[in-house]
Design a protein around this motif. Sequence first.
Motif, PDB file in Angstrom:
ATOM      1  N   ILE A  23      47.242  69.769  47.859  1.00 47.25           N
ATOM      2  CA  ILE A  23      46.703  71.041  47.412  1.00 47.25           C
ATOM      3  C   ILE A  23      45.285  71.178  47.949  1.00 47.25           C
ATOM      4  O   ILE A  23      44.509  70.224  47.958  1.00 47.25           O
ATOM      5  N   GLU A  24      44.947  72.378  48.414  1.00 48.57           N
ATOM      6  CA  GLU A  24      43.622  72.597  48.989  1.00 48.57           C
ATOM      7  C   GLU A  24      43.188  74.035  48.730  1.00 48.57           C
ATOM      8  O   GLU A  24      44.026  74.918  48.500  1.00 48.57           O
ATOM      9  N   PRO A  25      41.855  74.271  48.741  1.00 49.17           N
ATOM     10  CA  PRO A  25      41.362  75.644  48.509  1.00 49.17           C
ATOM     11  C   PRO A  25      41.886  76.597  49.584  1.00 49.17           C
ATOM     12  O   PRO A  25      42.007  76.243  50.765  1.00 49.17           O
ATOM     13  N   PHE A  26      42.163  77.834  49.150  1.00 46.74           N
ATOM     14  CA  PHE A  26      42.713  78.829  50.072  1.00 46.74           C
ATOM     15  C   PHE A  26      41.921  80.132  50.016  1.00 46.74           C
ATOM     16  O   PHE A  26      42.288  81.122  50.620  1.00 46.74           O
ATOM     17  N   GLY A  27      40.837  80.104  49.305  1.00 47.82           N
ATOM     18  CA  GLY A  27      40.029  81.294  49.129  1.00 47.82           C
ATOM     19  C   GLY A  27      39.369  81.221  47.769  1.00 47.82           C
ATOM     20  O   GLY A  27      39.419  80.201  47.064  1.00 47.82           O
ATOM     21  N   GLU A  28      38.725  82.284  47.368  1.00 48.23           N
ATOM     22  CA  GLU A  28      38.032  82.300  46.081  1.00 48.23           C
ATOM     23  C   GLU A  28      39.061  82.265  44.949  1.00 48.23           C
ATOM     24  O   GLU A  28      39.881  83.179  44.801  1.00 48.23           O
ATOM     25  N   GLN A  29      39.001  81.155  44.169  1.00 47.23           N
ATOM     26  CA  GLN A  29      39.892  80.924  43.039  1.00 47.23           C
ATOM     27  C   GLN A  29      41.366  80.890  43.447  1.00 47.23           C
ATOM     28  O   GLN A  29      42.250  81.151  42.645  1.00 47.23           O
ATOM     29  N   LEU A  30      41.606  80.602  44.725  1.00 46.32           N
ATOM     30  CA  LEU A  30      42.980  80.474  45.214  1.00 46.32           C
ATOM     31  C   LEU A  30      43.199  79.057  45.734  1.00 46.32           C
ATOM     32  O   LEU A  30      42.299  78.467  46.350  1.00 46.32           O
ATOM     33  N   TRP A  31      44.428  78.547  45.513  1.00 44.68           N
ATOM     34  CA  TRP A  31      44.787  77.201  45.959  1.00 44.68           C
ATOM     35  C   TRP A  31      46.139  77.256  46.639  1.00 44.68           C
ATOM     36  O   TRP A  31      47.051  77.953  46.198  1.00 44.68           O
ATOM     37  N   ALA A  32      46.271  76.474  47.722  1.00 44.23           N
ATOM     38  CA  ALA A  32      47.524  76.416  48.476  1.00 44.23           C
ATOM     39  C   ALA A  32      48.171  75.048  48.264  1.00 44.23           C
ATOM     40  O   ALA A  32      47.544  74.010  48.478  1.00 44.23           O
ATOM     41  N   VAL A  33      49.436  75.080  47.856  1.00 40.93           N
ATOM     42  CA  VAL A  33      50.212  73.846  47.672  1.00 40.93           C
ATOM     43  C   VAL A  33      51.121  73.695  48.878  1.00 40.93           C
ATOM     44  O   VAL A  33      51.941  74.575  49.173  1.00 40.93           O
ATOM     45  N   ARG A  34      50.968  72.554  49.624  1.00 44.08           N
ATOM     46  CA  ARG A  34      51.659  72.364  50.892  1.00 44.08           C
ATOM     47  C   ARG A  34      53.002  71.643  50.739  1.00 44.08           C
ATOM     48  O   ARG A  34      53.834  71.732  51.652  1.00 44.08           O
ATOM     49  N   ASN A  35      53.215  70.902  49.665  1.00 45.89           N
ATOM     50  CA  ASN A  35      54.504  70.230  49.473  1.00 45.89           C
ATOM     51  C   ASN A  35      54.890  70.273  48.002  1.00 45.89           C
ATOM     52  O   ASN A  35      54.027  70.436  47.121  1.00 45.89           O
ATOM     53  N   ILE A  36      56.162  70.141  47.741  1.00 46.00           N
ATOM     54  CA  ILE A  36      56.674  70.267  46.376  1.00 46.00           C
ATOM     55  C   ILE A  36      57.805  69.256  46.168  1.00 46.00           C
ATOM     56  O   ILE A  36      58.378  68.743  47.129  1.00 46.00           O
ATOM     57  N   PRO A  37      58.152  68.944  44.905  1.00 41.48           N
ATOM     58  CA  PRO A  37      59.320  68.096  44.654  1.00 41.48           C
ATOM     59  C   PRO A  37      60.582  68.735  45.229  1.00 41.48           C
ATOM     60  O   PRO A  37      60.794  69.948  45.125  1.00 41.48           O
ATOM     61  N   ALA A  38      61.427  67.920  45.842  1.00 40.53           N
ATOM     62  CA  ALA A  38      62.605  68.423  46.553  1.00 40.53           C
ATOM     63  C   ALA A  38      63.498  69.323  45.701  1.00 40.53           C
ATOM     64  O   ALA A  38      63.973  70.350  46.192  1.00 40.53           O
ATOM     65  N   PRO A  39      63.759  69.009  44.417  1.00 38.63           N
ATOM     66  CA  PRO A  39      64.672  69.875  43.659  1.00 38.63           C
ATOM     67  C   PRO A  39      64.166  71.297  43.456  1.00 38.63           C
ATOM     68  O   PRO A  39      64.942  72.188  43.107  1.00 38.63           O
ATOM     69  N   LEU A  40      62.854  71.541  43.677  1.00 38.88           N
ATOM     70  CA  LEU A  40      62.306  72.864  43.410  1.00 38.88           C
ATOM     71  C   LEU A  40      62.323  73.782  44.622  1.00 38.88           C
ATOM     72  O   LEU A  40      62.005  74.972  44.494  1.00 38.88           O
ATOM     73  N   GLN A  41      62.691  73.257  45.793  1.00 36.76           N
ATOM     74  CA  GLN A  41      62.496  74.050  47.004  1.00 36.76           C
ATOM     75  C   GLN A  41      63.433  75.261  47.088  1.00 36.76           C
ATOM     76  O   GLN A  41      63.125  76.228  47.784  1.00 36.76           O
TER      77      GLN A  41
END
Length: 575
Positions: free
Chosen positions: A468-486
């Motif tokens: 997870i990393e900042p993506f803007g003001e008060q925004l965050w980008a999640v780059r990977n997720i648990p496989a069952p949620l995709q």
Amino acid sequence: MASTIQALPTEVVYLITAGEVIDCFASVVRELVENSLDAGATRIVVSLWPQQWRIRVADNGCGMNLDDLQQAATAHSTSKIRSSADLWKINSLGFRGEALHSLTTLADLEILSRPVGGKLGWRISYGDGGEVVQVEVTAIAPGTVVTVSHLFGNCSSRRQGLPTAAQQMKAVQATIHQIAMCHPHLTWQIWQNDRQWFTISPASTTGQLLPQILPQVRQGDLQEVKLEIPNPPNSCTDAINRVCTPHSALNLVVGLPDRCHRHRPDWVRVAINGRMVKTPELEQTILSAFHRTLPRDRYPICFLHLAISPDQINWNRNPAKTEIYLNEIIYWQEQITQAINQALSISSNNLKEAVHTTRVSKLLKAAEAKGSYNFNSQNPNENPNPSTDAINRVSPNSLKAVAQVSNTYIVVEHSGGMWLVEQHIAHERVLYEQLCDNWQLVPVEPSIILYQLSPAQVSQLQRIGLEIEPFGEQLWAVRNIPAPLQQRDDCAEAILELSWGGDLQTAQVAVACRSAIRNGTPMNQQEMQTLLDNWQRTRNPRTCPHGRPIYLSLEESALARFFRRNWVVGKSHGI
């Protein structure tokens, strides 16, 4: 300068030693009863007069002759060991030779005994230090009767520091219960103030005895496993003059988590070689094995009895022998975990509840034609195919999906009756164990954007492995997720839920719960059967990770009682 170090007087040494072994009513009962067990007793009668500070323990053991009686209460006298080498092959409950001698220091002691095959019985009274003060012939059946009177009479401060009589009697009861669980073949009669207090009838196994001690637990709530396990690989390699047995035995009684549990961990009990002991390492292993099978803040009912080669144990850790040094602790922890997993699995041994053994039920089995729900008479241990699963689990087709009720419950048929399986939590158990075995994070494109996360939430997602990393003001980008949620449309909501705290296992539970098939979802026959096959292969199929029961059992015996089939058969046989 005069020396300030001097040897203690003998009477002071005796008082200190006695205080290590005898500290309350329960410890007196424990020491005397253990002597009875070492004597081979099968019936023990304990009589208590708390207001008079008096205790009597009578047994039908091998008894003692006059020579043994005259030495029984002297300091460090025992028939159990002869040399230091014997400390590594202790198979008795007592061996220190302190109990009777300590009692002569703190109370009046009298022993009546007659050996099996002996023509005479003897009565001996002992004075301070274990000296014999009176000997006379007496009429007594083979066995021994030990009477302790005026306990702590010479130590008034000890009496004043003890709990109330009611609390001490409760401790006595707990002590007898513990010993009875380790030796279920015994008959017990307990008297208090010349009135029968309680009794314990003998049983062939601890699992059959336990409902006498815990009346709220039924026999069908328990699962018992007996295993013969090899000794640790490194045992006896450096032993000299030690006795080693080729195998050890593990006896496990567990309360099934979908049927019974406790609000305190007070029924996680461990016994080794016939004695209940305190072993935090093994107790924690038991609690860990039940993790995610019970509701929150609930604890299992579990009794573990290990019969281990004596060379693996050092009893010289505590004078009361309640704590021990155990070799190869990691090996025993692994064996215990495997045994608990076997007890909680759905196997051909525990597929159905206890079968009736009354006369009526035998007539039922003989007179009625077997229908769709009947007893499977085949012995589960007589498996024609030796290549079946090592823990004797049922084959996948042992549970047959019949229908779906309210798009929520699967009607299941098996050889002993029928079950109702709740589809969501059964699938949740399957997914949870898959996630525990293979926690896989997969990249996601495009990234999932979350808004207004706190530093704690960001840290939590990083803790369970998400990028997870900042993506803007008060925004965050999640780059990977648990496989069952995709494949889920509510993936952002699921990630947000994971950010609110908990360890990796908590996250796995949350993912399993969100990914499992929802109640209200229609399923075809093949989908139901696939779910059942996957579910019964799980390690802990009885409850979901939150501790909820997964299935409701309707056994053949219950169906027979409800439809009164025994009434027709009974009348036709003149019962």
